[in-house]
Every structure is written in structure tokens, then in C-alpha cells.
Write a protein that holds these residues in place. Structure first.
Motif, PDB file in Angstrom:
ATOM      1  N   PRO A  63       7.022  15.445  39.043  1.00 26.63           N
ATOM      2  CA  PRO A  63       7.621  14.300  38.340  1.00 26.63           C
ATOM      3  C   PRO A  63       6.648  13.664  37.345  1.00 26.63           C
ATOM      4  O   PRO A  63       5.437  13.600  37.576  1.00 26.63           O
ATOM      5  N   VAL A  64       7.203  13.214  36.236  1.00 24.86           N
ATOM      6  CA  VAL A  64       6.469  12.416  35.249  1.00 24.86           C
ATOM      7  C   VAL A  64       7.017  10.997  35.330  1.00 24.86           C
ATOM      8  O   VAL A  64       8.236  10.793  35.251  1.00 24.86           O
ATOM      9  N   VAL A  65       6.120  10.021  35.497  1.00 25.48           N
ATOM     10  CA  VAL A  65       6.514   8.629  35.684  1.00 25.48           C
ATOM     11  C   VAL A  65       5.917   7.779  34.570  1.00 25.48           C
ATOM     12  O   VAL A  65       4.720   7.875  34.282  1.00 25.48           O
ATOM     13  N   ALA A  66       6.752   6.978  33.934  1.00 29.78           N
ATOM     14  CA  ALA A  66       6.308   6.069  32.880  1.00 29.78           C
ATOM     15  C   ALA A  66       6.072   4.684  33.479  1.00 29.78           C
ATOM     16  O   ALA A  66       6.914   4.180  34.230  1.00 29.78           O
ATOM     17  N   LEU A  67       4.945   4.080  33.132  1.00 30.98           N
ATOM     18  CA  LEU A  67       4.608   2.727  33.571  1.00 30.98           C
ATOM     19  C   LEU A  67       4.666   1.813  32.352  1.00 30.98           C
ATOM     20  O   LEU A  67       3.904   2.003  31.398  1.00 30.98           O
ATOM     21  N   ARG A  68       5.566   0.852  32.384  1.00 25.46           N
ATOM     22  CA  ARG A  68       5.731  -0.070  31.255  1.00 25.46           C
ATOM     23  C   ARG A  68       5.343  -1.477  31.697  1.00 25.46           C
ATOM     24  O   ARG A  68       5.904  -2.019  32.652  1.00 25.46           O
ATOM     25  N   GLN A  69       4.388  -2.058  31.008  1.00 26.10           N
ATOM     26  CA  GLN A  69       3.900  -3.388  31.376  1.00 26.10           C
ATOM     27  C   GLN A  69       4.990  -4.437  31.196  1.00 26.10           C
ATOM     28  O   GLN A  69       5.698  -4.463  30.194  1.00 26.10           O
ATOM     29  N   VAL A  70       5.118  -5.321  32.187  1.00 28.01           N
ATOM     30  CA  VAL A  70       6.065  -6.426  32.096  1.00 28.01           C
ATOM     31  C   VAL A  70       5.349  -7.778  32.147  1.00 28.01           C
ATOM     32  O   VAL A  70       5.930  -8.799  31.767  1.00 28.01           O
ATOM     33  N   ALA A  71       4.113  -7.794  32.614  1.00 26.83           N
ATOM     34  CA  ALA A  71       3.333  -9.038  32.652  1.00 26.83           C
ATOM     35  C   ALA A  71       1.873  -8.663  32.806  1.00 26.83           C
ATOM     36  O   ALA A  71       1.532  -7.621  33.369  1.00 26.83           O
ATOM     37  N   GLY A  72       1.007  -9.498  32.291  1.00 27.34           N
ATOM     38  CA  GLY A  72      -0.423  -9.242  32.397  1.00 27.34           C
ATOM     39  C   GLY A  72      -1.204 -10.429  31.907  1.00 27.34           C
ATOM     40  O   GLY A  72      -0.645 -11.372  31.334  1.00 27.34           O
ATOM     41  N   GLY A  73      -2.480 -10.379  32.119  1.00 26.70           N
ATOM     42  CA  GLY A  73      -3.331 -11.487  31.713  1.00 26.70           C
ATOM     43  C   GLY A  73      -4.625 -10.989  31.107  1.00 26.70           C
ATOM     44  O   GLY A  73      -4.781  -9.796  30.844  1.00 26.70           O
ATOM     45  N   PRO A  74      -5.573 -11.900  30.908  1.00 23.55           N
ATOM     46  CA  PRO A  74      -6.856 -11.520  30.329  1.00 23.55           C
ATOM     47  C   PRO A  74      -7.666 -10.682  31.311  1.00 23.55           C
ATOM     48  O   PRO A  74      -7.332 -10.612  32.505  1.00 23.55           O
ATOM     49  N   PRO A  75      -8.708 -10.034  30.843  1.00 28.55           N
ATOM     50  CA  PRO A  75      -9.532  -9.225  31.749  1.00 28.55           C
ATOM     51  C   PRO A  75     -10.226 -10.096  32.783  1.00 28.55           C
ATOM     52  O   PRO A  75     -10.469 -11.282  32.559  1.00 28.55           O
ATOM     53  N   ARG A  76     -10.540  -9.478  33.915  1.00 27.54           N
ATOM     54  CA  ARG A  76     -11.293 -10.184  34.940  1.00 27.54           C
ATOM     55  C   ARG A  76     -12.730 -10.353  34.454  1.00 27.54           C
ATOM     56  O   ARG A  76     -13.460  -9.379  34.280  1.00 27.54           O
ATOM     57  N   ALA A  77     -13.124 -11.588  34.223  1.00 29.82           N
ATOM     58  CA  ALA A  77     -14.462 -11.861  33.698  1.00 29.82           C
ATOM     59  C   ALA A  77     -14.831 -13.289  34.027  1.00 29.82           C
ATOM     60  O   ALA A  77     -13.961 -14.152  34.198  1.00 29.82           O
ATOM     61  N   GLY A  78     -16.133 -13.549  34.094  1.00 26.84           N
ATOM     62  CA  GLY A  78     -16.597 -14.870  34.478  1.00 26.84           C
ATOM     63  C   GLY A  78     -16.648 -15.882  33.360  1.00 26.84           C
ATOM     64  O   GLY A  78     -16.891 -17.067  33.610  1.00 26.84           O
ATOM     65  N   SER A  79     -16.429 -15.448  32.124  1.00 27.59           N
ATOM     66  CA  SER A  79     -16.505 -16.359  30.984  1.00 27.59           C
ATOM     67  C   SER A  79     -15.740 -15.762  29.816  1.00 27.59           C
ATOM     68  O   SER A  79     -15.379 -14.578  29.830  1.00 27.59           O
ATOM     69  N   PHE A  80     -15.522 -16.580  28.776  1.00 26.38           N
ATOM     70  CA  PHE A  80     -14.853 -16.072  27.570  1.00 26.38           C
ATOM     71  C   PHE A  80     -15.685 -14.962  26.928  1.00 26.38           C
ATOM     72  O   PHE A  80     -15.150 -13.962  26.464  1.00 26.38           O
ATOM     73  N   GLY A  81     -16.990 -15.159  26.899  1.00 26.94           N
ATOM     74  CA  GLY A  81     -17.858 -14.147  26.302  1.00 26.94           C
ATOM     75  C   GLY A  81     -17.817 -12.839  27.067  1.00 26.94           C
ATOM     76  O   GLY A  81     -17.776 -11.754  26.474  1.00 26.94           O
ATOM     77  N   ALA A  82     -17.828 -12.942  28.402  1.00 22.15           N
ATOM     78  CA  ALA A  82     -17.758 -11.736  29.222  1.00 22.15           C
ATOM     79  C   ALA A  82     -16.420 -11.030  29.034  1.00 22.15           C
ATOM     80  O   ALA A  82     -16.351  -9.796  29.052  1.00 22.15           O
ATOM     81  N   ALA A  83     -15.350 -11.792  28.850  1.00 20.25           N
ATOM     82  CA  ALA A  83     -14.038 -11.197  28.611  1.00 20.25           C
ATOM     83  C   ALA A  83     -14.029 -10.427  27.290  1.00 20.25           C
ATOM     84  O   ALA A  83     -13.493  -9.313  27.205  1.00 20.25           O
ATOM     85  N   LEU A  84     -14.619 -11.017  26.260  1.00 22.36           N
ATOM     86  CA  LEU A  84     -14.691 -10.333  24.967  1.00 22.36           C
ATOM     87  C   LEU A  84     -15.481  -9.037  25.091  1.00 22.36           C
ATOM     88  O   LEU A  84     -15.076  -7.989  24.573  1.00 22.36           O
ATOM     89  N   LYS A  85     -16.601  -9.081  25.799  1.00 16.60           N
ATOM     90  CA  LYS A  85     -17.418  -7.875  25.992  1.00 16.60           C
ATOM     91  C   LYS A  85     -16.634  -6.819  26.772  1.00 16.60           C
ATOM     92  O   LYS A  85     -16.714  -5.620  26.450  1.00 16.60           O
TER      93      LYS A  85
END
Length: 278
Positions: free
Chosen positions: A129-151
Motif C-alpha cells: 500500500p501507498v499512503v498519503a499523509l496530508r497535514q491538517v494542523a501544525g505549529g512552529p518547530p520545537r525550540a527553546g527560543s525564536f532564534g533556535a526555531a529559525l536555526k
């Protein structure tokens, strides 16, 4: 895969922002969390995946060519609501089992790019089987700060471009359809990221630090240069008779320009993003 091996891969993945060694090193890996069809408990499985444009990701229920479908496949049939971890990004998604001509076409595309999929199919009588995963919700990356998220976002693009460069370099005389999709998908992702920076992060930084106006202007100009290189790469992989050498040259030019841009952006913006509030 054995439970202990799965657990080791999952722990390594989560501890290292999606980077793992062993058979998955240097490839694309995600963690798929499903709801057990019988137990009702969360069940997490590391899986190789294939890009399929910006809207969805493909996974194949190969189970290494085993005679039975893997547990995660039965779980998504029973409940298509899943959680997907891509490195430091976690999203909610809906799984769809593809059927008929669409399934056959996409499996053939995968097998053309990686004969391992065809080898798994040859080992079993079941149709993988081939299965497609389509995003329905999400958030920013797991990071301790805005700068870490950008990196973290930047590093995700660095890793994906490195994978694409390796795929092109190993390609045969032609350019596989899946490889074309991989290139187009990362191009689309970079475009959206830079639009988001131009309309979100940069105005935010400008409001905090007016003195960084020259830096932001340089970054916007570099976005235009990267956009031109992305367009060149898109045109190259969209040409039916494009060869690997032609595409590889464009990928390497893009990587060189992008690395310099990302390094400068991180050097200039991370301290501003992570500075204590006045």
C-alpha cells in the motif's frame, strides 16, 4: 522492524532533531504516530518517506516485503488521524490509502527512484500500500527560543538539499520522476519560507531593531537571488530531457548561495530574536 530497534531509532530521532544513523542515515525519515486499531493506544513507527509536493507526503507499507501489512497500516485504515514528526516539526495529519491507478503510478515512481521498493514488492504476494499523509494542523518547530526555531528551520532545508544533491549525483543517465518531485518540493518550501520571512519575521525585527534596516535590506535582496536560482532549478527539472549533470550544477549553485545567506541571517538575526525584552 524489531520493537527494540524501533525504540532506539525513535529516541535517536527525537534527541537529534530528526538525524539518525544506521540504515536511515542521510535519508528521509519521519515518525508516524497512529492509534492502535485494537488497543486504542498511540503507536509510533519510524518510516522512510517520499516528498509529493507541498501538500502531502507518501509512505509505503512495505514491512520489508513481509507477507502481512504492518501494524501501522491497519491502524490508519481504522483511524486516519495521525501525528507526523519531521525532525523538529510535529504536525497533525490525515492518512489516505491510495488506490487504483494513482497508487500504481506513485509506487512506480518510487521504485524508479529506489529499486529497493520493487525488491520488497517482489518478495510478497500482497500489493504494497501507498499512503498519503496530508497535514491538517501544525505549529512552529520545537525550540527553546525564536532564534533556535529559525536555526532549526534553516537546518531542515540544509539537510533536505544535501539529500537532493546526493540523489542527483547518484542518478543514472536520466532524471527519475520522483527526483524531479523532490527538487520541486524543496523549491516550493524555500519559496514559502522566504515569503514568510519577508512578511513576518523581517517586519518584526525591524520594529524591534531599526538599526538592522541595512541587514534586512540585504537579506531581502538575497531572497531575490535565491528566488532566481530556484526558478532555474524548477525549469531544469521540468524539462523532459533534463540530465543529472545539468540539474546537479543548479542544485550546487543554489546550495552555495543559500548557505552564505543562511549563515549571514543567523549571525545577524538570532541575537536580535533572542535578546531579552527591554
Amino acid at each position: 522492524m524489531p520493537i527494540d530497534f524501533n525504540r532506539q531509532i525513535i529516541e535517536e530521532f527525537r534527541a537529534n532533531g530528526g538525524r539518525v544513523g544506521g540504515p536511515f542515515e542521510g535519508g528521509r525519515l519521519l515518525l508516524l504516530t497512529t492509534t492502535g486499531a485494537r488497543s486504542g493506544r498511540p503507536h509510533t513507527t519510524p518510516l522512510a518517506y517520499l516528498p509529493d509536493g507541498g501538500e502531502r507526503t507518501l509512505v509505503i507499507a512495505s514491512a520489508g516485503g513481509a507477507p502481512r501489512h504492518p501494524d501501522w497500516y491497519h491502524n490508519v485504515v481504522a483511524d486516519p488521524r495521525v501525528t507526523v514528526e519531521y525532525g523538529v516539526f510535529t504536525v497533525e495529519a490525515r492518512a489516505t490509502v491510495l488506490e487504483g491507478a494513482e497508487r500504481d503510478s506513485l509506487f512506480a515512481r518510487a521504485a524508479e527512484a529506489d529499486p529497493g521498493w520493487a525488491a520488497y514488492q517482489a518478495e510478497t504476494t500482497r500489493v504494497l500500500p501507498v499512503v498519503a499523509l496530508r497535514q491538517v494542523a501544525g505549529g512552529p518547530p520545537r525550540a527553546g527560543s525564536f532564534g533556535a526555531a529559525l536555526k532549526a528551520i534553516h537546518d531542515a532545508f540544509r539537510r533536505e538539499l544535501a539529500v537532493v544533491r546526493g540523489e542527483v549525483a547518484r542518478s543514472g543517465p536520466g532524471l527519475a520522476a520522483q527526483l524531479r518531485v523532490n527538487c520541486l518540493t524543496v523549491c516550493q518550501g524555500l519559496h514559502h519560507h522566504h515569503v514568510g520571512e519577508d512578511t513576518g519575521i523581517f517586519p518584526y525585527v525591524a520594529g524591534m531593531r531599526p538599526d538592522l534596516a541595512p541587514v534586512l535590506e540585504r537579506l531581502r535582496q538575497e531572497h531575490e537571488k535565491v528566488a532566481a536560482l530556484l526558478e532555474e532549478l524548477r525549469r531544469a527539472v521540468s524539462t523532459p530531457d533534463a540530465g543529472p549533470a545539468q540539474v546537479l550544477a543548479r542544485v550546487e549553485r543554489l546550495i552555495d548561495e543559500l548557505e552564505a545567506h543562511l549563515d549571514y541571517e543567523e549571525e545577524q538575526l538570532i541575537p536580535a530574536l533572542d535578546a531579552p525584552a527591554p
